[in-house]
Design a protein around this motif. Structure first.
Motif, PDB file in Angstrom:
ATOM      1  N   UNK A 130       0.835  -1.203   0.000  1.00 26.64           N
ATOM      2  CA  UNK A 130       0.000   0.000   0.000  1.00 26.64           C
ATOM      3  C   UNK A 130       0.870   1.254   0.000  1.00 26.64           C
ATOM      4  N   UNK A 131       0.904   1.977   1.103  1.00 24.20           N
ATOM      5  CA  UNK A 131       1.589   3.254   1.133  1.00 24.20           C
ATOM      6  C   UNK A 131       3.105   3.084   1.267  1.00 24.20           C
ATOM      7  N   UNK A 132       3.826   4.176   0.998  1.00 26.37           N
ATOM      8  CA  UNK A 132       5.282   4.201   1.123  1.00 26.37           C
ATOM      9  C   UNK A 132       5.696   5.455   1.883  1.00 26.37           C
ATOM     10  N   UNK A 133       6.905   5.424   2.463  1.00 33.21           N
ATOM     11  CA  UNK A 133       7.451   6.595   3.145  1.00 33.21           C
ATOM     12  C   UNK A 133       8.964   6.553   3.075  1.00 33.21           C
ATOM     13  N   UNK A 140      13.374   3.786   1.569  1.00 36.19           N
ATOM     14  CA  UNK A 140      11.939   3.678   1.343  1.00 36.19           C
ATOM     15  C   UNK A 140      11.362   2.534   2.165  1.00 36.19           C
ATOM     16  N   UNK A 141      10.311   2.828   2.931  1.00 36.53           N
ATOM     17  CA  UNK A 141       9.560   1.825   3.673  1.00 36.53           C
ATOM     18  C   UNK A 141       8.205   1.627   2.998  1.00 36.53           C
ATOM     19  N   UNK A 175       1.655   5.233   5.760  1.00 32.49           N
ATOM     20  CA  UNK A 175       2.946   5.363   6.429  1.00 32.49           C
ATOM     21  C   UNK A 175       3.393   6.821   6.435  1.00 32.49           C
ATOM     22  N   UNK A 176       4.121   7.192   7.494  1.00 38.07           N
ATOM     23  CA  UNK A 176       4.704   8.528   7.589  1.00 38.07           C
ATOM     24  C   UNK A 176       5.961   8.459   8.446  1.00 38.07           C
ATOM     25  N   UNK A 177       7.066   8.947   7.926  1.00 40.97           N
ATOM     26  CA  UNK A 177       8.289   9.030   8.718  1.00 40.97           C
ATOM     27  C   UNK A 177       8.366  10.408   9.340  1.00 40.97           C
ATOM     28  N   UNK A 181      10.930   8.224  13.651  1.00 42.47           N
ATOM     29  CA  UNK A 181      10.030   7.092  13.874  1.00 42.47           C
ATOM     30  C   UNK A 181       9.152   6.908  12.639  1.00 42.47           C
ATOM     31  N   UNK A 182       8.648   5.694  12.481  1.00 42.97           N
ATOM     32  CA  UNK A 182       7.709   5.404  11.409  1.00 42.97           C
ATOM     33  C   UNK A 182       6.316   5.318  12.016  1.00 42.97           C
TER      34      UNK A 182
END
Length: 293
Positions: A130-133, A140-141, A175-177, A181-182
């Protein structure tokens, strides 16, 4: 995977949702709306070209018909199919001249100037990305919702490496860095492999050093998009099935409606310098600006 998402859309169409929480709608001014788009999920800003890119999932289309479109700052479409041939694109992130996009079980690495997919990364056992951060080093997570996991993109070997898999992530979507922290918008525990049949999700904080997740909000809904709030202390998160953008106070764990929307609001984008919030919802993208009181 389109079958799972159509089940979710069916659940939305059958649901009647009542919202009794307070709203900050008087502080969000609608500046423009753009559409129709083909099931937009994510929007990302490219400061190099001063444009936006939007992932269009095209739920009712065939595999390979989904696209990424390009918009100007007023929401006008520059190119509807800036990049085509995708299956179900979701999370977007930009690093320099590179655009990353998730596409079901893989991440495409795209060279923006040539609009070319230069590499594609995948990993073992991945079902639904789904999302990335991006963190402050450019790593990239990636959220994996069905396995309740988070992956990291290994650029040296062009593969996705599992970082953590845990029910405590509450089936991560957004996701948000931030602040080393993630932060994770948990969709909610999924039952019977059906995302429409899930418990309410919450906001999760993941310490990337110890890999210890901690739930920092009360249950809210099927959380999707996640961004910092205008006060830079709280968070904004969408409830995809229930509707609305919520403000989440991480100190108390409480949440209230800050922007009223129908269901199907996806990965939001907040640009602090402009105090602007962009909300992909159903087939439209809405742009709001925060008004100080």
């Amino acid at each position: 995977m389109k079958t799972l998402l159509l089940l979710m859309l069916t659940a939305v169409s059958m649901a009647i949702t009542l919202h009794t929480a307070a709203s900050d709608k008087q502080q969000w001014k609608l500046l423009w709306q753009s559409g129709p788009h083909n099931d937009p999920e994510s929007i990302v800003y490219d400061p190099n070209e001063d444009v936006f890119y939007v992932s269009n999932q095209f739920f009712k289309g065939e595999s390979g018909q989904a696209t990424i479109s390009k918009l100007n700052k007023q929401g006008q479409v520059i190119e509807d199919s800036w990049l085509s041939g995708l299956n179900e694109p979701k999370g977007l992130a930009i690093k320099g001249s590179t655009l990353f996009v998730t596409d079901i079980d893989k991440v495409h690495i795209i060279d923006i100037p040539s609009r070319t997919i230069i590499s594609t990364a995948t990993g073992k056992g991945i079902k639904f990305l789904n999302d990335v951060a991006l963190d402050n080093t450019g790593t990239l997570y990636v959220a994996e919702m069905m396995n309740s996991a988070v992956y990291r993109l290994d650029m040296d070997n062009i593969r996705l490496v599992e970082v953590i898999r845990s029910e405590e992530l509450i089936n991560p979507n957004g996701l948000l860095f931030h602040d080393n922290k993630l932060y994770i918008a948990g969709w909610g525990k999924i039952h019977d492999e059906n995302p429409a049949n899930a418990d309410k999700g919450a906001l999760v904080e993941l310490n990337l050093t110890t890999m210890e997740p901690k739930t920092i909000s009360h249950p809210i809904g099927q959380l999707d998009g996640l961004q910092l709030a205008p006060d830079m202390k709280g968070f904004l998160a969408t409830d995809y099935l229930g509707g609305n953008v919520y403000y989440i106070n991480p100190e108390t764990g409480n949440a209230h409606v800050t922007v009223e929307t129908p269901p199907l609001a996806g990965d939001i984008l907040y640009i602090p310098q402009q105090k602007m919030l962009f909300v992909p919802q159903d087939n439209t993208i809405y742009a709001y600006q925060w008004q100080e009181q």
